[in-house]
Enzyme design. Structure first.
Site, PDB file in Angstrom:
ATOM      1  CD  GLU A   1      -2.799  -1.295   2.037  1.00  0.00           C
ATOM      2  OE1 GLU A   1      -3.424  -0.640   2.367  1.00  0.00           O
ATOM      3  OE2 GLU A   1      -2.749  -2.693   3.046  1.00  0.00           O
TER       4      GLU A   1
ATOM      5  CB  SER B   1      -9.939   8.536   1.835  1.00  0.00           C
ATOM      6  OG  SER B   1      -8.432   7.872   1.622  1.00  0.00           O
TER       7      SER B   1
ATOM      8  CB  SER C   1      -5.644  -1.514   0.644  1.00  0.00           C
ATOM      9  OG  SER C   1      -5.833   0.397   1.450  1.00  0.00           O
TER      10      SER C   1
END
Length: 362
Positions: free
Chosen positions: A15, A326, A191
Site C-alpha cells: 500500500e 477516502s 485495502s
C-alpha cells in the site's frame, strides 16, 4: 510557537502508493499557520527520508498509478534512550530535535499493525491514532472477529487457516458450511489486498494461493448480501461517530483498484440514504465496536446492512486512507467537520493521550 508535526508515510508494504496519496492530502489540508510540517517518507527499502515540501518529496504527484517517492540525501535515524530527542539526521549524526507529534500514514503491514506505533511509543513521541494493542488487533481480521463477537456484535461467519494447514483446506466442505460465493482474505492485510471472491473449486484454490502470497494466515468467509456502509469514529475516552456513507460498487467487491486507482470503480454516497433510526443504530454500533477493540483517535467501521435490517461488521480500519477518494475525511466533512479541522482534532487527541500517559507510573 508552532508545534512541529511529522507526517510519516510510504513504507515497504503493498500500500506504499496509497500512503503517498494520503500524505499529499494531509499536507495540503493541514493548518500551516498552526503547525510546522515535516515530511518523513519511508522508501521501499525501509529508509526514513527527510523532505522540505511536496515538490522535493513526490514524483508524478497527481497520478495515483505512478506517484513515487523521490530520493533524498537526508535521512532520519532512531536511537532509543533519549526521551523525545531520539531522532538524528544521517549521515551527519546531528540531533534532530523535538517533534511534537507524528501523524502516521503508513498503510498496510508494519504501518498499522502496531509495529510503527510501538517504535513511536519507545521513542516517547506522541502519535495520531490508536496504540499498539488496538492497531495489532484490528489488523488481524481473525482476532478482531473474536473480540467483536464477544462484545455482542455481528460479524460474518468464517474459518481461519494458517500456512501449515494449507493442504487441509477443502472447498466442498467450506461451500457446504458457508455457501457461495466465498471470500478468501489475508488475515492481516488492508485495502482489499490479496482478496478474492470465488464461486468454483478452481477459483477457490487460486484464491487461497494468492492470499498466502501476502500472509501466513487467511480467512475464508461467507458473502453477506447487503448494502456496504461505512462510519467514521473520532475520539479517545468519549468517541463520536460520523454520519454513515455507502459504497455502491461496480465490481463484485470493493477492490484495491476501485478504492484508490479507478475513479469509476465505485460510487460513494455521502451521507448514505438511510432513515434516522438506522443512522443512529449504525453510529451506536460503530462506537461500540471502536471501544471493544480499544480504539483511540480514529477508525473507520465498515458494515453490511441486510434486507432484514441486520447490521454485520465487515472490518475496522484504524489507519484509514486520507486520499481525495477516502471515506474517512469525506464522512466527517458531511458531518460538519472540515478536513483541516479533523486533522487538528486528531493531533490534539494524540497530545491529550500523551499528556495522560505521562502521569502514569512506569
Amino acid at each position: 510557537m508552532k508545534q512541529k508535526v511529522g507526517l510519516l508515510f510510504g513504507g515497504k508494504s503493498t500500500e506504499h502508493q496509497v500512503s503517498l496519496q494520503s500524505a499529499k492530502s494531509v499536507y495540503e489540508a493541514i493548518d500551516k499557520d498552526k503547525y510546522d510540517v515535516l515530511l518523513i517518507g519511508i522508501d521501499k527499502n525501509g529508509n526514513w527520508n527527510l523532505y522540505n515540501n511536496l515538490d522535493t518529496c513526490l514524483l508524478n504527484i497527481n497520478n495515483p498509478n505512478k506517484i513515487a517517492l523521490r530520493k533524498s540525501d537526508k535521512r532520519l535515524a532512531f536511537f532509543p534512550g533519549k526521551k523525545r530527542y531520539s531522532l538524528f539526521e544521517w549521515p551527519s549524526a546531528a540531533p534532530f530535535g523535538k517533534i511534537d507529534v507524528i501523524f502516521p500514514l503508513v498503510h498496510g503491514g508494519t504501518g498499522e499493525d502496531g509495529s510503527m506505533q510501538g517504535l513511536l511509543q519507545l521513542a516517547d513521541i506522541p502519535f495520531v491514532g490508536p496504540g499498539v494493542l488496538s492497531s495489532a488487533v484490528c489488523m488481524d481480521k481473525d482476532i478482531a472477529k473474536r473480540l467483536l463477537r464477544d462484545a455482542g456484535l455481528s460479524v460474518a461467519h468464517s474459518f481461519t487457516f494458517t500456512r501449515e494447514m494449507k493442504n487441509t483446506i477443502q472447498f466442498n466442505k467450506l461451500k457446504a458450511k458457508l455457501g457461495t460465493p466465498l471470500f478468501i482474505k489475508p488475515a492481516d492485510q488492508g485495502s482489499s489486498v490479496g482478496i478474492s471472491q470465488v464461486e468454483t473449486a478452481n477459483e477457490f484454490y487460486q484464491g487461497v494461493n494468492q492470499a498466502f502470497h501476502y500472509t501466513n494466515k487467511i480467512i475464508v468467509e461467507e458473502t453477506i448480501a447487503g448494502r456496504e456502509l461505512e462510519c467514521a469514529v473520532l475520539g479517545n475516552d468519549f468517541p463520536i461517530a460520523s454520519l454513515p456513507g455507502e459504497v455502491s460498487k461496480k465490481q463484485s467487491f470493493y477492490s484495491y483498484e476501485a478504492k484508490y486507482i479507478n475513479e469509476d470503480g465505485a460510487q460513494l454516497m455521502i451521507p448514505a440514504d438511510l432513515n434516522d433510526s438506522t443512522i443512529q443504530k449504525i453510529k451506536k454500533e460503530a462506537v461500540k465496536a471502536f471501544k471493544a477493540l480499544h480504539g483511540e483517535g480514529m477508525a473507520r467501521v465498515d458494515f453490511f446492512l441486510t434486507k432484514e435490517n441486520r447490521l454485520v461488521i465487515n472490518e475496522i480500519n484504524t489507519l484509514p486512507g486520507f486520499t481525495n477518494r477516502s471515506m474517512y475525511p469525506k464522512l466527517w466533512e458531511a458531518s460538519g467537520l472540515s478536513t483541516r479541522e479533523l486533522i487538528n482534532t486528531l493531533i490534539q487527541l494524540a497530545l491529550e493521550r500523551q499528556k495522560n500517559n505521562d502521569t502514569l507510573k512506569s
